[in-house]
Every structure is written in C-alpha cells, then in structure tokens.
Design an enzyme around this catalytic site. Structure first.
Site, short mmCIF file in Angstrom:
data_model
loop_
_atom_site.label_atom_id
_atom_site.label_comp_id
_atom_site.label_asym_id
_atom_site.label_seq_id
_atom_site.Cartn_x
_atom_site.Cartn_y
_atom_site.Cartn_z
N HIS A 7 -22.05 -37.23 -35.16
CA HIS A 7 -21.35 -36.60 -34.05
C HIS A 7 -20.56 -35.43 -34.59
O HIS A 7 -20.04 -35.48 -35.71
CB HIS A 7 -20.39 -37.61 -33.38
N ASP A 51 -24.88 -42.92 -27.78
CA ASP A 51 -26.27 -43.03 -27.36
C ASP A 51 -27.04 -44.13 -28.09
O ASP A 51 -28.17 -44.44 -27.73
CB ASP A 51 -27.00 -41.70 -27.60
N1 ACO Z 1 -29.63 -38.20 -39.16
C1 ACO Z 1 -29.74 -37.66 -40.40
N2 ACO Z 1 -28.94 -36.70 -40.87
C2 ACO Z 1 -27.98 -36.24 -40.07
C3 ACO Z 1 -27.81 -36.74 -38.76
C4 ACO Z 1 -28.66 -37.76 -38.31
N3 ACO Z 1 -28.55 -38.28 -37.10
N4 ACO Z 1 -26.78 -36.08 -38.17
C5 ACO Z 1 -26.33 -35.21 -39.05
N5 ACO Z 1 -27.04 -35.29 -40.21
C6 ACO Z 1 -26.81 -34.52 -41.45
C7 ACO Z 1 -27.35 -33.12 -41.32
O1 ACO Z 1 -28.67 -33.01 -41.78
C8 ACO Z 1 -26.37 -32.36 -42.15
O2 ACO Z 1 -26.73 -32.50 -43.49
P1 ACO Z 1 -26.45 -31.31 -44.55
O3 ACO Z 1 -24.97 -31.10 -44.57
O4 ACO Z 1 -26.98 -31.87 -45.84
O5 ACO Z 1 -27.20 -30.12 -44.04
C9 ACO Z 1 -25.04 -33.06 -41.94
O6 ACO Z 1 -25.39 -34.41 -41.60
C10 ACO Z 1 -24.17 -32.47 -40.85
O7 ACO Z 1 -24.98 -32.32 -39.69
P2 ACO Z 1 -24.80 -31.15 -38.65
O8 ACO Z 1 -26.03 -31.05 -37.80
O9 ACO Z 1 -24.34 -29.91 -39.36
O10 ACO Z 1 -23.59 -31.71 -37.81
P3 ACO Z 1 -23.21 -31.27 -36.36
O11 ACO Z 1 -21.79 -31.65 -36.17
O12 ACO Z 1 -23.57 -29.85 -36.11
O13 ACO Z 1 -24.18 -32.16 -35.45
C11 ACO Z 1 -25.11 -33.85 -34.10
C12 ACO Z 1 -23.82 -33.27 -34.75
C13 ACO Z 1 -25.87 -32.74 -33.37
C14 ACO Z 1 -24.70 -34.88 -33.07
C15 ACO Z 1 -25.99 -34.48 -35.23
O14 ACO Z 1 -25.27 -35.50 -35.88
C16 ACO Z 1 -27.32 -35.01 -34.69
O15 ACO Z 1 -28.27 -34.24 -34.54
N6 ACO Z 1 -27.40 -36.35 -34.38
C17 ACO Z 1 -28.60 -36.92 -33.79
C18 ACO Z 1 -28.63 -36.60 -32.31
C19 ACO Z 1 -27.62 -37.41 -31.52
O16 ACO Z 1 -27.51 -38.63 -31.65
N7 ACO Z 1 -26.90 -36.69 -30.62
C20 ACO Z 1 -25.93 -37.32 -29.70
C21 ACO Z 1 -24.55 -36.82 -29.97
S1 ACO Z 1 -23.41 -37.64 -28.92
C22 ACO Z 1 -23.59 -36.87 -27.48
O17 ACO Z 1 -23.90 -35.74 -27.33
C23 ACO Z 1 -23.29 -37.69 -26.30
#
Ligand code: ACO
Length: 433
Positions: A311, A368
């Site tokens: 998140h 989720d």
């Molecule tokens: N699985 C694997 N790796 C992940 C995940 C995941 N679910 N989420 C983040 N990471 C990793 C990224 O690859 C990144 O790695 P790096 O630093 O080595 O490049 C690091 O963790 C940070 O991730 P970002 O995408 O930069 O974090 P951001 O805050 O921008 O994204 C997000 C948050 C979009 C929710 C992300 O965690 C994600 O895509 N999760 C899966 C989708 C999801 O469940 N979304 C629902 C969110 S809740 C909502 O909207 C109601």
C-alpha cells in the site's frame, strides 16, 4: 483536539544561494506540512513529486491515516470500532456531516437516502446500449456520468442545498445502478428498490432477487455486506478521491466528478485489486503452489505482483484487512461454505509476512486481500467487486467533494511539470525530413 491547524515553525529553502522562508503548518495529528504555495512566485522554481508521495494536496477534516501504525480514523473514530458497532448509514452521515448522528438525525438521513433510491426510468434504456458482457465498471462510469443529464436541479455547485441533494442522490442510487449493471449481464429483469428494507438489504434484493419470487434478506449476509461497505467508505486522498477533487476543482457537476472517480478506481493498482486478488488466489489454487508465486512477485524481471499486498500509505497491516480477515472466517463459517481459496489466502499471508523481501519493503495485506473471499461467498462474481467498492466509496467521494467546494483555499487543480522534451525548433517540411 484543535479545529484549525496552528502555525508552527518556518522552513528555509536555499535556492541559488538565497534563503526563502515557508510556513510549516501543523495539523491535529500526523506529519506537518511545508506551505509552499508562494514558492514559484518567490523563486521561479517548482517542486517535483510524481505520484504525490510527499505532497498534501488539500487540508481535510474527514479521514486520518497513520500508515506506519496501521491506524485509520473517520472524523476521529477508529475504523475497527465503526466496523464493529456502527452501520453504513451512520458512517455515511458521519463522513458527510462530521459527527455521529442522534437517533432522530439517523432516521431522517436514512429516510432521505431511501427516498432517492429509484432511478429515472429512462436510464434503463441507457443500460440496453451496452453489450451484455460489458464490465460492470464500464456501465457504472457511463450511467453515473449520465445522471448529470437527468438531475439538473442538483448540479448548481454554488448552492450548498443542491450539493447535499446531489450527494444524497449519489449515495442512494449507487446500489440501484450497481445492481442493474449486474442484472443486465445476467439478462434478468431489473429489480426496483424496496424501501421497506435497509440500504444494504435493499441492495442485496436488487442484486440477487427476481420479480417472480419473494426475496428474504439473510441477516448474516446483510451484516457482512454492511461491514464491507463501512470498510470501503473513505480513505483520505487516494487516487480516486483525488481524481474526484481534481475534476470538481474545475466546477464540474458532482455526477461527472463521481464518474471520474469510478474510472480511476477501476485500475488494478487501486480498486481493481480486489478482483485481481481473488483471481490470483484462484489461480494459485492450492498452498503448494504459493512459493512459485512468491518467487514471481520478487523477480524484478516479472511484472507480477502479489495482488492485495502493499500500500502507498500503510507500511504495516491495513487495519481494514484485519477486520476483513476475521470477517472472512465468520461469514464462511456462518454460511457453511468451505472455500480452499481462504486457506490459500491465509497460507500466502503467513509465508509473505516471514519473507525478507516483503518484510524489508513493509508489504502487508491490504483491504483487497480478504474482501474478495467474502464477496465470492456471498455470491458476487469477481467482475462486481470493484463496482461494490465504488458503491461504498461514493460516500467518501461526495464528503470530500463537498469539503473541497466549501474550502476557501480551493483552486482549480493544476499541477506543474519538469519539461524534458525538445526545446523550441523550427518546423521542417515533410520532403526535407
Ligand atoms: N508484490 C510484490 N512487490 C511489491 C508489491 C506487491 N504487491 N507492492 C510493492 N512491491 C514492491 C515494488 O516492486 C517496489 O520494489 P522496488 O523498491 O524494489 O522497486 C516496492 O515494493 C515499492 O513499490 P511501489 O510500487 O513503488 O509502491 P507504491 O506505494 O507506489 O505502490 C501499490 C503501492 C500500488 C498498492 C503496490 O503495493 C501494488 O501494486 N500492490 C498490488 C496491488 C494492490 O493490491 N493494490 C490495492 C491497493 S489498496 C487500494 O487501492 C484499495
């Protein structure tokens, strides 16, 4: 608790050797903010913050999140208390008006919402323009946007009364709109609302009932659904809420703004993740396959991510996931459903929480991760999950939209950019390129 933020220290930014002072503002709780509104005028410099990771786009009294502690408060009340003790109607009133309602206020509010549940009859023909296999979110974007063409008497955003009528209409009509989107995919007749039922009971009947039979609302399902609505009602300045605010900042009517929010929510990184999370759990299928998916999620060359994990704000358990994790077991037990997907989810959560990659990046289950298991047990197809999220989040959207319009600091949202394209150059005729 202080109502208005107090002025605190100053921050000095040195640009080209010259210092510029900016006020640091303190809210009720949470990080302070540096007020840089005059930065460009003072210095000819913008800030650069793609994804607004360090930027407060507004001030708000509605929702507070402490992502490190895993705290979510609506108007000061913790989400777990609201989910446990309150109802979606009461939380809606709280978000819109700032205080928990008295019993009389709650009755009046619930009655007002109930009186707005019907849709203009002509909107039924609008549905018929969609293919039967249209995604419910595609239908929701279209139909909610189309409301602006039907309810002209509540689109004057300068009139607080019209704003409130539009807000009530949106909260009231979303269950009808979502249920009709579902019925349309099945080819079943649309169900008119039944105002003798609760907000949530009425939605269940419009979704799962048919005109040929009497529909009995199951109190277990009604209560689980109401809890899910409460947990999705608002979440501060997330992508879809910011979209609603940005659309509204231009003076667009509320129905158009909420349609914009629905479009943003649809994305798999946001509201669409509940659908993606359940699809992923089903694809994994059995606990033995979890390591394979964990390895994929960690592989930089694989775009796969564990859906329902991570998140932008929570670097700890999403408090909503905690409530839903418990609710998933309760609902499945009460309904007598044995779903191996729940076992896969629990096992996946345990493995990920012990894995260095997820621990270091502070990736925890989000709202989720478990909601899909419950919605599926209730009988919703995955394609409806995000539509249900949109239904519940409409309350937060209208509350935030109303707050924005009433804010004297409000301006049209207009971010700046760091331009890295070609500098000015002369046009070259095609035969000379
Ligand atoms: N699985 C694997 N790796 C992940 C995940 C995941 N679910 N989420 C983040 N990471 C990793 C990224 O690859 C990144 O790695 P790096 O630093 O080595 O490049 C690091 O963790 C940070 O991730 P970002 O995408 O930069 O974090 P951001 O805050 O921008 O994204 C997000 C948050 C979009 C929710 C992300 O965690 C994600 O895509 N999760 C899966 C989708 C999801 O469940 N979304 C629902 C969110 S809740 C909502 O909207 C109601």
């Amino acid at each position: 608790m202080a109502d208005a933020p107090s002025l605190a220290d100053k921050a000095t930014l040195i640009i080209d050797g010259r210092g510029h002072d900016y006020t640091v503002r303190t809210g009720t709780v949470g990080p302070r903010v540096v007020d840089i509104r005059k930065l460009y005028a003072d210095t000819d410099v913008f800030t650069y913050d793609p994804g607004f990771t360090s930027t407060a786009s507004c001030q708000s009294k509605i929702t507070y999140i402490d992502g490190d502690q895993g705290i979510l408060l609506h108007r000061g009340y913790p989400i777990d208390q609201l989910a446990e003790k309150s109802s979606f109607m009461e939380v809606s009133y709280l978000l819109l008006h700032g205080e928990l309602p008295s019993s009389a206020e709650l009755d009046t509010f619930s009655n007002t919402i109930t009186r707005h549940t019907m849709l203009h009859e002509q909107l039924a023909t609008f549905y018929r323009g969609f293919r039967r296999d249209a995604h419910p979110m595609a239908v929701m974007c279209g139909v909610v946007g189309a409301l602006s063409a039907f309810y002209h008497d509540s689109t004057d955003i300068t009139d607080p009364e019209q704003r409130m009528i539009a807000s009530h209409r949106l909260i009231a009509k979303m269950p009808t709109i979502a249920a009709m989107a579902y019925k349309y995919t099945l080819g079943q007749p649309f169900m008119y609302p039944d105002n003798s039922l609760s907000y949530t009971g009425n939605f269940l009947r419009m979704t799962f009932g048919v005109p040929a039979e009497r529909y009995e609302v199951d109190p277990v399902i009604e209560s689980a659904m109401d809890k899910i609505f409460i947990l999705h009602a608002d979440h501060e300045q997330n992508a879809s809420t910011s979209t609603v605010r940005l659309a509204g900042s231009s003076g667009a009517n509320p129905f158009a703004c909420i349609a914009a929010g629905i479009a943003c929510l649809w994305g798999p990184a946001h509201g669409g993740a509940n659908e993606a999370a359940l699809n992923m759990l089903r694809e994994i299928g059995r606990p033995e396959r979890i390591p394979e998916y964990i390895a994929r999620a960690k592989d930089k060359n694989d775009p796969f991510r564990l859906m329902g994990f991570g998140h932008r704000v929570y670097k700890n358990f999403d408090p909503r996931a905690k409530v839903l994790s418990k609710a998933a077991t309760e609902v499945l037990d009460k309904l007598g459903i044995v779903d191996p997907v729940l076992d896969t989810a629990r096992e996946l959560e345990q493995i990920a929480l012990k894995d260095d990659y997820f621990v270091e990046k502070k990736l925890y289950p989000n709202v989720d991760f478990y909601s899909g298991v419950i919605l599926s047990a209730i009988g919703f197809p995955t394609s409806m999950f995000t539509a249900l999220f949109a239904l519940a989040r409409t309350v937060g959207w209208v509350a935030q939209w109303n707050e924005m319009i009433s804010d004297p600091d409000q301006k049209i949202g207009r971010p700046r950019q760091l331009y890295v394209g070609a500098a000015q150059r002369d046009y070259v005729p095609v035969n000379q390129r």
